[in-house]
Design a protein around this motif. Structure first.
Motif, mmCIF file in Angstrom:
data_model
loop_
_atom_site.group_PDB
_atom_site.id
_atom_site.type_symbol
_atom_site.label_atom_id
_atom_site.label_comp_id
_atom_site.label_asym_id
_atom_site.label_seq_id
_atom_site.Cartn_x
_atom_site.Cartn_y
_atom_site.Cartn_z
ATOM 1 N N ASN A 1 2.655 1.976 -3.225
ATOM 2 C CA ASN A 1 1.765 2.642 -4.189
ATOM 3 C C ASN A 1 1.607 4.121 -3.861
ATOM 4 O O ASN A 1 1.617 4.961 -4.754
ATOM 5 C CB ASN A 1 0.395 1.962 -4.212
ATOM 6 C CG ASN A 1 0.434 0.617 -4.896
ATOM 7 O OD1 ASN A 1 1.278 0.361 -5.757
ATOM 8 N ND2 ASN A 1 -0.466 -0.271 -4.516
ATOM 9 N N ASP B 1 0.845 -1.210 0.000
ATOM 10 C CA ASP B 1 0.000 0.000 0.000
ATOM 11 C C ASP B 1 0.872 1.248 0.000
ATOM 12 O O ASP B 1 0.639 2.191 -0.751
ATOM 13 C CB ASP B 1 -0.892 0.057 1.251
ATOM 14 C CG ASP B 1 -1.931 -1.039 1.322
ATOM 15 O OD1 ASP B 1 -2.291 -1.602 0.275
ATOM 16 O OD2 ASP B 1 -2.378 -1.340 2.454
ATOM 17 N N ARG C 1 4.891 5.739 -4.625
ATOM 18 C CA ARG C 1 5.352 5.470 -5.994
ATOM 19 C C ARG C 1 6.827 5.040 -5.994
ATOM 20 O O ARG C 1 7.673 5.644 -6.649
ATOM 21 C CB ARG C 1 5.135 6.667 -6.890
ATOM 22 C CG ARG C 1 3.662 6.931 -7.132
ATOM 23 C CD ARG C 1 3.415 8.201 -7.910
ATOM 24 N NE ARG C 1 2.028 8.401 -8.270
ATOM 25 C CZ ARG C 1 1.036 8.685 -7.446
ATOM 26 N NH1 ARG C 1 1.269 8.760 -6.173
ATOM 27 N NH2 ARG C 1 -0.182 8.882 -7.871
#
Length: 128
Positions: A72, A69, A75
């Motif tokens: 993401n 998580d 990035r």
């Protein structure tokens, strides 16, 4: 077109999305910049802090994240997340509240280290 008195905040509910916003201190942002955080550390801290501070979304309770998580959100790679989170905890910007209680692959619960941040921010805004 006037460029004065325009707000950055937009109520996106008029476009069909849920409204998600927080009140964020410019002094806190200035202080964070002085902490020499990496881009990944800054991205992760701001993402976690803003989600935590949005009472509608989190009820101001620690939020659960897996390393995937956070990768993401930031990035970046999972290894970069592990290093960034460790640094944020070492710098007393972030707390992991269930580090020793988690079982298996459960998510870790993170929140800003509010007490330490408030202490440091008080010194920062009162410096000569």
């Amino acid at each position: 077109m006037s460029y004065e008195n325009k707000r950055l905040y937009v109520d996106v509910s008029r476009w069909g999305a849920p409204t998600r916003y927080v009140t964020f201190s410019v002094d806190l942002l200035d202080w964070l910049i002085e902490q020499n955080l990496s881009t990944i550390e800054m991205n992760l801290f701001l993402s976690i802090a803003m989600r935590y501070d949005n009472a509608h979304e989190s009820q101001r309770k620690p939020q659960g994240y897996s390393y995937a998580d956070l990768a993401n959100l930031g990035r970046c790679s999972k290894n970069a997340v592990i290093n960034a989170i460790k640094n944020l905890i070492d710098k007393k910007l972030l707390l992991c509240v269930n580090k020793n209680e988690r079982a298996g692959r459960g998510k870790l619960l993170y929140m800003p280290d509010i007490e330490n941040i408030h202490k440091a921010l008080k010194v920062y805004v009162n410096k000569p």
